[in-house]
Design a protein around this motif. Sequence first.
Motif, PDB file in Angstrom:
ATOM      1  N   VAL A   1      -7.357  -2.671   1.014  1.00 31.48           N
ATOM      2  CA  VAL A   1      -7.819  -3.823   1.782  1.00 31.48           C
ATOM      3  C   VAL A   1      -7.248  -5.082   1.151  1.00 31.48           C
ATOM      4  O   VAL A   1      -6.988  -5.140  -0.062  1.00 31.48           O
ATOM      5  CB  VAL A   1      -9.359  -3.908   1.855  1.00 31.48           C
ATOM      6  N   LYS A   2      -7.047  -6.114   1.999  1.00 35.00           N
ATOM      7  CA  LYS A   2      -6.484  -7.369   1.513  1.00 35.00           C
ATOM      8  C   LYS A   2      -6.740  -8.447   2.559  1.00 35.00           C
ATOM      9  O   LYS A   2      -6.636  -8.178   3.758  1.00 35.00           O
ATOM     10  CB  LYS A   2      -4.973  -7.219   1.281  1.00 35.00           C
ATOM     11  N   TYR A   3      -7.060  -9.656   2.108  1.00 36.97           N
ATOM     12  CA  TYR A   3      -7.259 -10.757   3.036  1.00 36.97           C
ATOM     13  C   TYR A   3      -5.916 -11.283   3.536  1.00 36.97           C
ATOM     14  O   TYR A   3      -4.973 -11.471   2.750  1.00 36.97           O
ATOM     15  CB  TYR A   3      -8.070 -11.884   2.388  1.00 36.97           C
TER      16      TYR A   3
ATOM     17  N   ASP B   1      -4.065   8.380  -9.741  1.00 34.20           N
ATOM     18  CA  ASP B   1      -3.266   7.527  -8.860  1.00 34.20           C
ATOM     19  C   ASP B   1      -3.801   7.560  -7.437  1.00 34.20           C
ATOM     20  O   ASP B   1      -4.317   8.588  -6.967  1.00 34.20           O
ATOM     21  CB  ASP B   1      -1.808   7.989  -8.863  1.00 34.20           C
ATOM     22  N   LYS B   2      -3.623   6.452  -6.740  1.00 33.23           N
ATOM     23  CA  LYS B   2      -3.986   6.392  -5.330  1.00 33.23           C
ATOM     24  C   LYS B   2      -2.885   7.051  -4.487  1.00 33.23           C
ATOM     25  O   LYS B   2      -1.699   6.963  -4.819  1.00 33.23           O
ATOM     26  CB  LYS B   2      -4.182   4.942  -4.892  1.00 33.23           C
TER      27      LYS B   2
ATOM     28  N   ALA C   1       0.830  -1.212   0.000  1.00 32.53           N
ATOM     29  CA  ALA C   1       0.000   0.000   0.000  1.00 32.53           C
ATOM     30  C   ALA C   1       0.859   1.254   0.000  1.00 32.53           C
ATOM     31  O   ALA C   1       0.516   2.248  -0.657  1.00 32.53           O
ATOM     32  CB  ALA C   1      -0.920  -0.010   1.215  1.00 32.53           C
ATOM     33  N   GLN C   2       1.985   1.226   0.717  1.00 33.18           N
ATOM     34  CA  GLN C   2       2.854   2.403   0.788  1.00 33.18           C
ATOM     35  C   GLN C   2       3.690   2.587  -0.468  1.00 33.18           C
ATOM     36  O   GLN C   2       3.884   3.717  -0.932  1.00 33.18           O
ATOM     37  CB  GLN C   2       3.782   2.294   2.006  1.00 33.18           C
TER      38      GLN C   2
ATOM     39  N   SER D   1      -1.559  -0.748  -7.158  1.00 37.22           N
ATOM     40  CA  SER D   1      -1.775  -2.192  -7.312  1.00 37.22           C
ATOM     41  C   SER D   1      -2.727  -2.748  -6.270  1.00 37.22           C
ATOM     42  O   SER D   1      -2.996  -3.954  -6.255  1.00 37.22           O
ATOM     43  CB  SER D   1      -0.429  -2.922  -7.221  1.00 37.22           C
ATOM     44  N   THR D   2      -3.219  -1.903  -5.380  1.00 37.41           N
ATOM     45  CA  THR D   2      -4.049  -2.377  -4.278  1.00 37.41           C
ATOM     46  C   THR D   2      -5.522  -2.222  -4.576  1.00 37.41           C
ATOM     47  O   THR D   2      -5.944  -1.549  -5.520  1.00 37.41           O
ATOM     48  CB  THR D   2      -3.707  -1.603  -2.986  1.00 37.41           C
ATOM     49  N   VAL D   3      -6.327  -2.862  -3.737  1.00 38.03           N
ATOM     50  CA  VAL D   3      -7.790  -2.843  -3.813  1.00 38.03           C
ATOM     51  C   VAL D   3      -8.302  -1.965  -2.670  1.00 38.03           C
ATOM     52  O   VAL D   3      -7.776  -2.051  -1.549  1.00 38.03           O
ATOM     53  CB  VAL D   3      -8.346  -4.280  -3.695  1.00 38.03           C
TER      54      VAL D   3
END
Length: 790
Positions: free
Chosen positions: A403-405, A328-329, A313-314, A319-321
């Motif tokens: 978020v990620k499992y 861009d995020k 994430a950082q 590439s994250t959800v």
Amino acid sequence: MAQAAPRTPPPNPVIAAKAATTGPAPSGRRVMGVMPENYAFSEPDLAAGLRAAEAANERARLPDPTRQALREARESGNRSYFDPPEFSVLRERFTPPATPDSSFVIECHGQSASGSQYGWVKNRIEWCVNAVAVDIQYDSRGARTGSMIMTYQMIGYGRDDGTRNVALYARPTSVSFSGIYTPATIISMTVDCSLGAAGCSGGGAHRATMAQLLTMVGNTDDWFRWNVSSDEAFSTLADKMSQHWFDQHVVFWDGKSKKLGDFGFRCDSADYFNARPKACVFSAVLPHLQYSILDRDGNDTNQRAVAEHIRQAQDDPNSTVPVKPDGDKDIPGKYTGLLDDRYLTRIVTDTTTGSTYSDNRAEVGRACAKITPPAGMERPECDEYPFASTLQGASSPRWDFSVKYVPGTQNSSAGNLLRRFYDDDRILYQQDPFYVEIRDRDGGPVSGPPSVGTLDEVQGFEGEPIELLASVTGNPSSLQWSIAPEPGSDTDPGTDCQFSKETIAAPTVTCDDNGTFIATVTVDDGVHPAVTGRTRVRVLNRPPSVRFVTPKDWQVFRVGQPIVFDAPITDAANDTHQCQYGWDAGDAWDEPFAAAGRNCGTTRSYEHAGMYSIELVVTDDDGGQGFAKVMIVVYDPEAGSANIDGSTTTPAGSLTSQPAATGQSWLHFTGAYTSATRPSGQNKVWVDGTTFRFEGTGMDWLVVTPDGKVAALGSGTIGGQAGYTWITYGWDACPGDGGCQNIPNDRIRMVVLNSATGATVYDNAPSDGNWDVDSIFPRDMTSGGVQIHR
């Protein structure tokens, strides 16, 4: 005898490897002040160091106290309590110790930041600073008349045991003085509230003589202590938070004060810290939480999946959800060691609908509903970053999230560490910026060849251990330190440096002479090419010390008698020394001579009676200097006899039992040698309007000088009660030269002391601790006179 103006001024002291001010000293100059230790060594001379330190103190401050504290953290390098190499927690309910912990005291000496403007904040609970106090004075000719140089250390402890104060401690680590500074000269050290919020109180002053300070140097358990408190009633902020600064001053012999600096701490009364409802912590840090992917042994940590998610994430937010459809995020919170606005801020974990925490959780739930956990994952849970317990969480209108499992056990472990971080680093709701750092390994990354990081530079004194540090990544099979003089440096041949242990990452090195060295650490994993790191080691000169074993102060000798001067030197092993005496015999200082066997020993005799204040300066081959002084008495049974009869004024305070007494003081004195070794005579002193009556019962010695002065010492009684010592001085006045003093009136000084304690009972002319008949300030006689018979 009074010393004539020397043809060459006596040598001037220096601090460590610091040279004295270049060129002759301006007339009447005074170099006085206090500075963090780094300033004393980074500037060309002590005066420049003091100016630089004062300029730093006067720098404009930010209006927001929290931002000011964070700026201080960034500039000083005080970045976090949870610094690598390992994650740890504070002890429960920390309470300051009675005296500072010795391991922290030693650790502080090896930190460069401890000599900086803000000191070194090791963590929110422990702080320290190393400092130098200087007072050097010159007369109208530019000759030094006195000096005091003191290095000292201050240690500070916060606390989280329900009390809002910080405990501060100070002790000198070295003291040298001369001239106007004598063993009886008093200075004081003060701590008081300075800047920041209202409600700060405490501190105060500790006073000590130079002799007492010297005693403290040798006693590592002897510290001055202050408590500086914060009253929550004055705070209008959440959690009764208050940001304070305390200042530290040294008050010199004449009452003039100089400030070392302003140092920050923060207090709060937050009730959400695990039974630690009130606390004060040092605030000049950049807090950051650390997660590691691997532990020290190379195994997965219990938080690996969460750490990998936060790193993604950082470092690669796109590439994250959830996917951001437009642009861009931007995900905050990465720790870089710098202060910026991309921090995280803790919020109340309020589950009430409409709270920020509830909104974060709801937004995370919607995002997690759109993804599925990987097949076979143990008890999958949906992890979010930034944390739902932060203002920058998923519902933030400014920042994005991910978020990620992850496995449920790892998610729980990471959550526990987050809560421990909040508690142990005292992260307040919405008032404490913090960051998150992801490490490959607890202690450093593991993949690829080894790497090594070292400190750019460390410094310390010759003969004392200096701490080194290597931060190593990978799986090295060997680590080895070596040290050699820096090419082109002024290191003396034969200098030897020894490591405490060459094969550990954090050894100490001790060198027996000053100089500049390069310490090299070589790391090898047996697979990849070996890697090295280097640290410049500046070994500073510790000035030598010297003392008189013989003769002793007040020791009595006959004219012509050989006097043996035994003056051993203490210094680093590789130094050589020059000795120089000032004999107080009307001539200039002797020429310097080489010390023999680390001793400035010599033999001298005197041709005339007198009280002689003998000074010794020892100078090492690097310019450092040590000083010693002794006063002796030389008598001549054939020099003559003396009579003093008459009176003088009595200043208030002369008679300690009746300090208001100011009537005329009367003296009747006779003295002469009746044998070659023992004088006899009378000494009577009384004060009008008082019951004070002193009568001498014996005389130990009598000095009659060629230039018209007389001094004598003996024992006596007050009101028939024995146990007192008397000293009587007289100056015979005359209008010309030869055998008398060129003054308009005869002068006398009368002293009575308690023999057992040394306490003054009567002294009509105190002379700043001076007892030499040539250096005192006797009072004019208002009747009668001094008569010397040759």
